[in-house]
Motif scaffolding. Structure first.
Motif, PDB file in Angstrom:
ATOM      1  N   HIS A   1      93.315  69.930   0.620  1.00 34.13           N
ATOM      2  CA  HIS A   1      92.171  69.584  -0.499  1.00 34.13           C
ATOM      3  C   HIS A   1      91.722  70.934  -0.977  1.00 34.13           C
ATOM      4  O   HIS A   1      91.238  70.898  -2.203  1.00 34.13           O
ATOM      5  N   VAL A   2      91.545  72.027  -0.614  1.00 38.09           N
ATOM      6  CA  VAL A   2      91.144  73.335  -0.860  1.00 38.09           C
ATOM      7  C   VAL A   2      92.250  73.882  -2.014  1.00 38.09           C
ATOM      8  O   VAL A   2      91.684  74.251  -2.851  1.00 38.09           O
ATOM      9  N   ARG A   3      93.387  73.611  -1.626  1.00 40.28           N
ATOM     10  CA  ARG A   3      94.659  74.030  -2.621  1.00 40.28           C
ATOM     11  C   ARG A   3      94.317  73.117  -3.897  1.00 40.28           C
ATOM     12  O   ARG A   3      94.492  73.423  -5.212  1.00 40.28           O
ATOM     13  N   THR A   4      94.268  71.973  -3.859  1.00 40.18           N
ATOM     14  CA  THR A   4      93.788  71.178  -4.903  1.00 40.18           C
ATOM     15  C   THR A   4      92.672  71.209  -5.781  1.00 40.18           C
ATOM     16  O   THR A   4      92.596  71.463  -6.981  1.00 40.18           O
ATOM     17  N   PHE A   5      91.284  71.803  -5.119  1.00 42.54           N
ATOM     18  CA  PHE A   5      90.292  72.036  -5.742  1.00 42.54           C
ATOM     19  C   PHE A   5      90.369  73.510  -6.339  1.00 42.54           C
ATOM     20  O   PHE A   5      90.013  73.536  -7.717  1.00 42.54           O
ATOM     21  N   ALA A   6      91.235  74.304  -5.926  1.00 42.55           N
ATOM     22  CA  ALA A   6      91.324  75.639  -6.623  1.00 42.55           C
ATOM     23  C   ALA A   6      92.469  75.450  -7.735  1.00 42.55           C
ATOM     24  O   ALA A   6      92.203  75.945  -8.692  1.00 42.55           O
ATOM     25  N   GLU A   7      93.202  74.402  -7.833  1.00 36.92           N
ATOM     26  CA  GLU A   7      94.234  74.013  -8.929  1.00 36.92           C
ATOM     27  C   GLU A   7      93.027  73.372 -10.090  1.00 36.92           C
ATOM     28  O   GLU A   7      93.180  73.759 -11.107  1.00 36.92           O
ATOM     29  N   ILE A   8      92.215  72.623  -9.775  1.00 38.11           N
ATOM     30  CA  ILE A   8      91.054  72.093 -10.452  1.00 38.11           C
ATOM     31  C   ILE A   8      90.333  73.162 -11.198  1.00 38.11           C
ATOM     32  O   ILE A   8      90.181  73.224 -12.383  1.00 38.11           O
ATOM     33  N   LEU A   9      90.075  74.152 -10.465  1.00 38.68           N
ATOM     34  CA  LEU A   9      89.202  75.311 -10.827  1.00 38.68           C
ATOM     35  C   LEU A   9      90.030  76.374 -11.842  1.00 38.68           C
ATOM     36  O   LEU A   9      89.640  76.484 -12.981  1.00 38.68           O
ATOM     37  N   THR A  10      91.182  76.672 -11.542  1.00 36.24           N
ATOM     38  CA  THR A  10      91.948  77.562 -12.127  1.00 36.24           C
ATOM     39  C   THR A  10      92.535  76.988 -13.489  1.00 36.24           C
ATOM     40  O   THR A  10      92.659  77.611 -14.521  1.00 36.24           O
ATOM     41  N   THR A  11      92.801  75.583 -13.496  1.00 35.55           N
ATOM     42  CA  THR A  11      93.262  74.854 -14.695  1.00 35.55           C
ATOM     43  C   THR A  11      92.331  74.264 -15.731  1.00 35.55           C
ATOM     44  O   THR A  11      92.563  73.699 -16.618  1.00 35.55           O
ATOM     45  N   ARG A  12      91.023  74.295 -15.162  1.00 37.65           N
ATOM     46  CA  ARG A  12      89.861  73.690 -15.837  1.00 37.65           C
ATOM     47  C   ARG A  12      90.125  72.227 -15.932  1.00 37.65           C
ATOM     48  O   ARG A  12      89.853  71.699 -17.165  1.00 37.65           O
ATOM     49  N   SER A  13      90.558  71.475 -14.961  1.00 35.72           N
ATOM     50  CA  SER A  13      90.878  70.198 -15.197  1.00 35.72           C
ATOM     51  C   SER A  13      89.801  69.217 -14.305  1.00 35.72           C
ATOM     52  O   SER A  13      89.813  68.769 -13.398  1.00 35.72           O
ATOM     53  N   GLY A  14      88.345  69.495 -14.984  1.00 28.77           N
ATOM     54  CA  GLY A  14      87.303  68.720 -13.961  1.00 28.77           C
ATOM     55  C   GLY A  14      87.716  67.346 -14.163  1.00 28.77           C
ATOM     56  O   GLY A  14      86.808  66.526 -13.365  1.00 28.77           O
ATOM     57  N   GLN A  15      88.318  66.526 -15.079  1.00 29.13           N
ATOM     58  CA  GLN A  15      88.590  65.220 -15.157  1.00 29.13           C
ATOM     59  C   GLN A  15      89.284  64.723 -13.971  1.00 29.13           C
ATOM     60  O   GLN A  15      89.193  63.420 -13.745  1.00 29.13           O
ATOM     61  N   HIS A  16      90.027  65.435 -13.008  1.00 25.24           N
ATOM     62  CA  HIS A  16      90.647  65.190 -11.754  1.00 25.24           C
ATOM     63  C   HIS A  16      89.552  65.287 -10.613  1.00 25.24           C
ATOM     64  O   HIS A  16      89.909  64.956  -9.522  1.00 25.24           O
ATOM     65  N   LEU A  17      88.495  65.790 -10.967  1.00 28.80           N
ATOM     66  CA  LEU A  17      87.584  65.867  -9.848  1.00 28.80           C
ATOM     67  C   LEU A  17      87.077  64.721  -9.004  1.00 28.80           C
ATOM     68  O   LEU A  17      86.748  64.507  -7.969  1.00 28.80           O
ATOM     69  N   LYS A  18      86.973  63.486  -9.826  1.00 31.59           N
ATOM     70  CA  LYS A  18      86.684  62.308  -9.121  1.00 31.59           C
ATOM     71  C   LYS A  18      87.646  61.718  -8.073  1.00 31.59           C
ATOM     72  O   LYS A  18      87.251  61.343  -7.014  1.00 31.59           O
ATOM     73  N   ASP A  19      88.897  61.959  -8.586  1.00 28.04           N
ATOM     74  CA  ASP A  19      89.907  61.820  -7.601  1.00 28.04           C
ATOM     75  C   ASP A  19      90.151  62.699  -6.380  1.00 28.04           C
ATOM     76  O   ASP A  19      90.280  62.171  -5.160  1.00 28.04           O
ATOM     77  N   TRP A  20      89.679  64.018  -6.508  1.00 28.37           N
ATOM     78  CA  TRP A  20      89.522  64.843  -5.401  1.00 28.37           C
ATOM     79  C   TRP A  20      88.497  64.502  -4.537  1.00 28.37           C
ATOM     80  O   TRP A  20      88.607  64.468  -3.329  1.00 28.37           O
ATOM     81  N   VAL A  21      87.211  64.117  -5.047  1.00 28.54           N
ATOM     82  CA  VAL A  21      86.112  63.695  -4.133  1.00 28.54           C
ATOM     83  C   VAL A  21      86.563  62.579  -3.454  1.00 28.54           C
ATOM     84  O   VAL A  21      86.294  62.417  -2.380  1.00 28.54           O
ATOM     85  N   THR A  22      87.329  61.279  -4.147  1.00 31.54           N
ATOM     86  CA  THR A  22      87.744  60.198  -3.528  1.00 31.54           C
ATOM     87  C   THR A  22      88.661  60.530  -2.106  1.00 31.54           C
ATOM     88  O   THR A  22      88.612  60.043  -0.986  1.00 31.54           O
ATOM     89  N   ALA A  23      89.845  61.454  -2.373  1.00 30.92           N
ATOM     90  CA  ALA A  23      90.484  61.823  -1.381  1.00 30.92           C
ATOM     91  C   ALA A  23      90.102  62.577  -0.379  1.00 30.92           C
ATOM     92  O   ALA A  23      90.421  62.400   0.854  1.00 30.92           O
ATOM     93  N   THR A  24      88.944  63.390  -0.787  1.00 28.45           N
ATOM     94  CA  THR A  24      88.124  64.043   0.359  1.00 28.45           C
ATOM     95  C   THR A  24      87.442  63.115   1.436  1.00 28.45           C
ATOM     96  O   THR A  24      87.403  63.521   2.540  1.00 28.45           O
ATOM     97  N   ARG A  25      86.861  62.076   0.809  1.00 29.06           N
ATOM     98  CA  ARG A  25      85.996  61.447   1.430  1.00 29.06           C
ATOM     99  C   ARG A  25      86.971  60.427   2.342  1.00 29.06           C
ATOM    100  O   ARG A  25      86.398  59.889   3.574  1.00 29.06           O
ATOM    101  N   ALA A  26      88.302  60.386   2.315  1.00 24.60           N
ATOM    102  CA  ALA A  26      89.130  59.542   2.929  1.00 24.60           C
ATOM    103  C   ALA A  26      89.541  59.929   4.222  1.00 24.60           C
ATOM    104  O   ALA A  26      89.909  59.440   5.196  1.00 24.60           O
ATOM    105  N   ASP A  27      89.488  61.320   4.021  1.00 23.36           N
ATOM    106  CA  ASP A  27      89.667  62.153   5.313  1.00 23.36           C
ATOM    107  C   ASP A  27      88.503  62.672   6.223  1.00 23.36           C
ATOM    108  O   ASP A  27      87.180  62.439   5.678  1.00 23.36           O
ATOM    109  N   ASP A  28      88.501  62.823   7.521  1.00 23.30           N
ATOM    110  CA  ASP A  28      87.367  62.972   8.474  1.00 23.30           C
ATOM    111  C   ASP A  28      87.214  64.488   8.301  1.00 23.30           C
ATOM    112  O   ASP A  28      87.614  65.152   9.254  1.00 23.30           O
TER     113      ASP A  28
END
Length: 132
Positions: free
Chosen positions: A32-59
């Motif tokens: 999750h940290v690597r994916t979020f870092a990728e979103i930050l560095t590539t300025r792809s905020g449109q993928h943030l909702k998918d990241w939040v959904t994937a984060t909520r799926a894990d404990d």
């Protein structure tokens, strides 16, 4: 975990891989940290909702709290992750003004004052210092 895997030395990389192999939670967190870092560095905020959904799926309660904080001001977060505009220069100027204010009120510590560039004092005829 916060550094890019390519910037780890051989020994650090081996130790990190060994830690990840022993426990599934750090492995999920690392993903999750690597994916979020990728979103930050590539300025792809449109993928943030998918990241939040994937984060909520894990404990992972720490990431749940972080995701909740992002959702509180969702529009601003997405805009910050997609546009190239930032407030860095303004924040730097505000910080400089606050530092000057602390100096004027005598609250700046000596190391802070020492870092300030010193300007030569110029004597001009007709100023108040002429009579001192």
């Amino acid at each position: 975990m916060m550094r890019h895997p390519e910037h780890l030395g051989d020994e650090e990389g081996q130790r990190f891989t060994a830690v990840l192999a022993r426990c599934p939670e750090p492995t999920a967190l690392h993903g999750h940290v690597r994916t979020f870092a990728e979103i930050l560095t590539t300025r792809s905020g449109q993928h943030l909702k998918d990241w939040v959904t994937a984060t909520r799926a894990d404990d992972l309660p720490g990431l749940h709290t972080f995701a909740t904080g992002l959702e509180k001001d969702w529009d601003a977060v997405v805009q910050g992750l997609t546009t190239c505009w930032n407030s860095g220069p303004v924040e730097g100027r505000v910080n400089h003004i606050k530092m000057i204010k602390r100096q004027m009120f005598g609250r700046a510590k000596l190391p802070c004052v020492r870092r300030q560039p010193r300007r030569p004092i110029r004597w001009r005829p007709g100023t108040a210092t002429e009579y001192l």
